[in-house]
Design a protein around this motif. Structure first.
Motif, PDB file in Angstrom:
ATOM      1  N   HIS A 178     -19.019  42.341  20.492  1.00  0.00           N
ATOM      2  CA  HIS A 178     -18.990  41.985  21.721  1.00  0.00           C
ATOM      3  C   HIS A 178     -19.685  42.789  22.904  1.00  0.00           C
ATOM      4  CE1 HIS A 178     -15.853  39.141  20.384  1.00  0.00           C
ATOM      5  NE2 HIS A 178     -15.743  39.932  19.400  1.00  0.00           N
ATOM      6  N   CYS A 193     -18.019  32.813  22.058  1.00  0.00           N
ATOM      7  CA  CYS A 193     -16.765  33.492  21.957  1.00  0.00           C
ATOM      8  C   CYS A 193     -15.776  33.185  23.088  1.00  0.00           C
ATOM      9  CB  CYS A 193     -17.305  35.093  22.370  1.00  0.00           C
ATOM     10  SG  CYS A 193     -16.077  36.108  22.519  1.00  0.00           S
ATOM     11  N   HIS A 196     -16.062  36.077  26.105  1.00  0.00           N
ATOM     12  CA  HIS A 196     -16.912  36.224  26.694  1.00  0.00           C
ATOM     13  C   HIS A 196     -18.133  35.293  26.566  1.00  0.00           C
ATOM     14  CE1 HIS A 196     -15.773  40.044  24.791  1.00  0.00           C
ATOM     15  NE2 HIS A 196     -15.285  40.173  25.997  1.00  0.00           N
ATOM     16  N   CYS A 199     -21.693  37.459  24.975  1.00  0.00           N
ATOM     17  CA  CYS A 199     -21.769  38.450  24.118  1.00  0.00           C
ATOM     18  C   CYS A 199     -22.655  38.186  22.569  1.00  0.00           C
ATOM     19  CB  CYS A 199     -20.302  38.768  23.648  1.00  0.00           C
ATOM     20  SG  CYS A 199     -19.494  37.860  22.654  1.00  0.00           S
TER      21      CYS A 199
HETATM   22 ZN    ZN Z   1     -17.129  38.421  22.761  1.00  0.00          ZN
END
Ligand code: ZN
Length: 315
Positions: A178, A193, A196, A199
Motif C-alpha cells: 500500500h 484498492c 487508495h 497504491c
Molecule cells: Zn492500497
C-alpha cells in the motif's frame, strides 16, 4: 479421513505419520493464503516430509481440515505464515486475530487461538511475506543478504523484510503493497484498492491488472499493461531500495511468472533511480540486486517452518 486431501510426501524421507510419535518431534508449518492453505511437517524447515494443500473457504471448514492434517503428528512447534493484516502484538487483546481483510469471512478470526487450542502446541506467527523473506534469507536467493526485502506480486501485493536476521516488525508489520506511487502519464484507469486509488496494490497487483486490462495470464508480452506494470514495480523497488537499503530485493508471486516482467522491472527501477545509488548502475548490478525467489512457490511454507524452528521446544 474427513478433511484429508491426499497428503503428499516429498523428499526421500517418507517416514509415516504413525511413526512420528516415536521419532524426534516435528516442526509444523502453515502458509495461510486467500486461495489455499499449505500445511507441512518436517524435522528441519528445508526437509519437508509431508504436505497438503487445502482450499481456503470459511474459517471453520478450512481450519478443521488444517487441524485434521496435523493431528497425527507429534509437533514440537508450529509456524503460521498468514495473509494479513493480523495483530502480532502479544500484549494486545486481539493478538493473533485477522484484522480488516477484504476476505470478509476471515475478519476478526482468532486463527492463532483456534489452532493453539486444537493442537496444544506453541505457535509462532508472522505475515506470509515476512516468513517467505525469512526462508529466502535462510535457504534461498537471499542468503548472506541482510537486510533483505521480499516482495510478492500476486492477487494482492505484500512485502516482508529481514533486518539483523529477523523479520521486521513495527507497530504492526510492513504493508508495502500500500505504498503510494506516482501515476504514469496517461494512466487514467481507476486503481484497484478500496482504500487508495494510487497504491502499489491498487495499480499493479494481479487483481488490478485484471480489473484494468483483463486476466494477466491472457495478456501478450507486448500488451501495454506490462510496460505499465514494470514501471510501477520498478518505482516501488526504487522506493524500497532508498528507504531500507537492502542488500538484495527478491520479487516473486504469480504475476512474476510472466518471465519477461523481471528484466523490464529491473530497467524501470534503473530509470526511476536515475543513477542515484552509486553501487547500482550497470545492468549486471540490477541482475544481481533484483532477483526471483530461490525457493519458488515453496518460500511461504518453508518460511512457516522457519518460524516453527525459531521456537522449537525440543532443542
Ligand atoms: Zn492500497
Amino acid at each position: 479421513m474427513a478433511g484429508m486431501e491426499n497428503p503428499r510426501r516429498v523428499g526421500e524421507d517418507s517416514r509415516a505419520a504413525t511413526d512420528a510419535n516415536h521419532a524426534m518431534a516435528l516442526l509444523g508449518g502453515i502458509e495461510a493464503g486467500g486461495t489455499k492453505f499449505v500445511c507441512a511437517v518436517g524435522d528441519r524447515p528445508h526437509t519437508i516430509q509431508a504436505s497438503i494443500s487445502i482450499a481456503t473457504t470459511t474459517p471453520t471448514e478450512t481450519l478443521q481440515r488444517v487441524i485434521a492434517f496435523f493431528q497425527p503428528y507429534a509437533l514440537c512447534s508450529l509456524g503460521l505464515a498468514t495473509f494479513g493484516p493480523i495483530d502480532l502484538d502479544r500484549a494486545s487483546p486481539t493478538y493473533g486475530r485477522i484484522l480488516s481483510t477484504p476476505k470478509l469471512a476471515w475478519q476478526g478470526c482468532p486463527i492463532v487461538d483456534i489452532l493453539q487450542t486444537a493442537l496444544g502446541v506453541t505457535i509462532a506467527v508472522d505475515t506470509d511475506v515476512n516468513a517467505a523473506a525469512l526462508a529466502e534469507f535462510t535457504y534461498g536467493a537471499g542468503q548472506g543478504c541482510d537486510p533483505l526485502v521480499y516482495l510478492t506480486v500476486g492477487t494482492g501485493i505484500g512485502g516482508g523484510a529481514i533486518i539483523h536476521g529477523r523479520p521486521l516488525r513495527g507497530r504492526m508489520h510492513p504493508e508495502m503493497g500500500h505504498m503510494l506511487l506516482a501515476r504514469a502519464p496517461g494512466d487514467t484507469r481507476p486503481g484497484g484498492c478500496p482504500f487508495h486509488q494510487d497504491c502499489l496494490e491498487g495499480l499493479a497487483s494481479g487483481q488490478a491488472i485484471r480489473l484494468r486490462f483483463g486476466a494477466p495470464e491472457t495478456l501478450p508480452s507486448a500488451h501495454q499493461a506490462w510496460d505499465l506494470e514494470a514501471s510501477y514495480l520498478g518505482q516501488a523497488l526504487a522506493t524500497v531500495a532508498t528507504i531500507v537499503s537492502p542488500q538484495r530485493l527478491i520479487i516473486g508471486g504469480g504475476v512474476m511468472h510472466q518471465r519477461h516482467l523481471l528484466p523490464r522491472t529491473r530497467q524501470a527501477c534503473a530509470q526511476a533511480l536515475h543513477g542515484y545509488l552509486p553501487w547500482l548502475n550497470t545492468p549486471s548490478d540490477f541482475e544481481t540486486y533484483i532477483v526471483a525467489p530461490g525457493l519458488g512457490d515453496r518460500a511461504g511454507v518453508t518460511g512457516a517452518l522457519c518460524l516453527a524452528e525459531s521456537i522449537r521446544a525440543d532443542g
